[in-house]
Write an enzyme that holds these catalytic residues in place. Sequence first.
Site, short mmCIF file in Angstrom:
data_model
loop_
_atom_site.label_atom_id
_atom_site.label_comp_id
_atom_site.label_asym_id
_atom_site.label_seq_id
_atom_site.Cartn_x
_atom_site.Cartn_y
_atom_site.Cartn_z
N GLN A 75 2.01 3.17 -7.45
CA GLN A 75 3.39 2.68 -7.53
C GLN A 75 4.27 3.32 -6.46
O GLN A 75 5.42 3.70 -6.71
CB GLN A 75 3.95 2.94 -8.93
CG GLN A 75 3.41 1.98 -9.98
CD GLN A 75 3.89 0.54 -9.74
OE1 GLN A 75 4.97 0.30 -9.18
NE2 GLN A 75 3.10 -0.42 -10.15
N SER A 76 3.76 3.42 -5.25
CA SER A 76 4.51 4.06 -4.17
C SER A 76 5.72 3.23 -3.74
O SER A 76 5.59 2.07 -3.34
CB SER A 76 3.57 4.24 -2.97
OG SER A 76 4.31 4.59 -1.81
N ASN A 77 6.89 3.84 -3.80
CA ASN A 77 8.10 3.19 -3.27
C ASN A 77 8.09 3.19 -1.75
O ASN A 77 8.63 2.30 -1.11
CB ASN A 77 9.35 3.94 -3.75
CG ASN A 77 9.44 4.00 -5.25
OD1 ASN A 77 9.52 2.97 -5.90
ND2 ASN A 77 9.40 5.20 -5.81
N ALA A 79 5.39 2.89 0.15
CA ALA A 79 4.53 1.78 0.60
C ALA A 79 5.31 0.47 0.54
O ALA A 79 5.30 -0.32 1.48
CB ALA A 79 3.27 1.71 -0.27
#
Length: 337
Positions: A75-77, A79
């Site tokens: 859930q990388s913001n 990325a």
Amino acid sequence: MHLSRYPRLHFAHLPTPLEPLERISAELGGPNLWIKRDDCTGLSSGGNKTRKLEFLMADAVAQGADTIITQGATQSNHARQTCAAAARLGLQCHILLEDRTGYQDKAYVHNGNVLLDQLHGASISIRPADSDMNAEMEQLAHLLRDDGRKPYVIPGGGSNEIGALGYVNAAFELTHQANERSLRIDHLVHATGSAGTQAGLLVGMEAMNSGIPVYGVSVRAPKQKQEENVYGLAQRTLDFMGLSPNLVAREAVVANSDYVGDGYGLPTNSMVEAVKMLASYEGILLDPVYSGKGFAGLIDLIRKGHFKQGENVVFLHTGGSVSLFAYPKIFDLPGYI
Ligand SMILES: *Cc1c(COP(=O)(O)O)cnc(C)c1O
């Protein structure tokens, strides 16, 4: 200091608002709380990585890149914002997502940031927890180069000396806003992870001699390690900018790791309380991984009397609320079993 010396593209909505948190301040009964809305930077629902990407993407374009590679947790913001910036510039984007939490929940694997990554047209591949993500990115870059492409690799969180320039600039922006309304900022508090936000803020605040201390609430690493990561990157940023290494002292780097809980991306009760509180008192959305834990730390410090009555404390909202949709069950709301 003249940041225009460095290549930069302008796609963030700046300056972000600086707003009082009146109802929460009254409820907690401590210092006057303010919020710097870097959740409103505008790119694909916003967040702190957009400021870094203005400098990183400019560097990529200057180097003639046609493809962007980066990495993060599922859930990388970072990325997600990178995918959006690449889409806007017409660059291909490949992201490597590390399964750091082991969560198999459908919402976690497919919704939130992952949904948006895909809408932005990025290709995603998953790696197991504890993979050497830098090595994985280099390997992919190698394959792409063999294919005749020109990849540009952005480190996790966009945290290198180029990305940190975005937060050197944010330190100027916030200090300027405070000066304009004669607001004396006594403390600046935010969630710290890959260290670029805190390192950039420290360099900017110290270079201006603002006297505003920066307080990081760690979301992953233990205190000592987080402080060393931030200090190291602050030193590299000073060197990159041609500034004295003495500008940021080791003692100026403060990270509190008391609010991590069981680990990165794993919910805590105090985070759930913080997210619910800001949503129901101020109409502002935090996130479960970063800003929720950061604000949980701030609430606890206020309750423990860490700040003085009458002090002005600014919370830097670094964004991330999209990942609320990846964790729908943790808030114990009607309709979710
Ligand atoms: C990445 C991130 C942070 C931490 O910033 P770093 O520069 O990685 O330390 C904080 N909050 C959110 C929402 C983020 O996405």
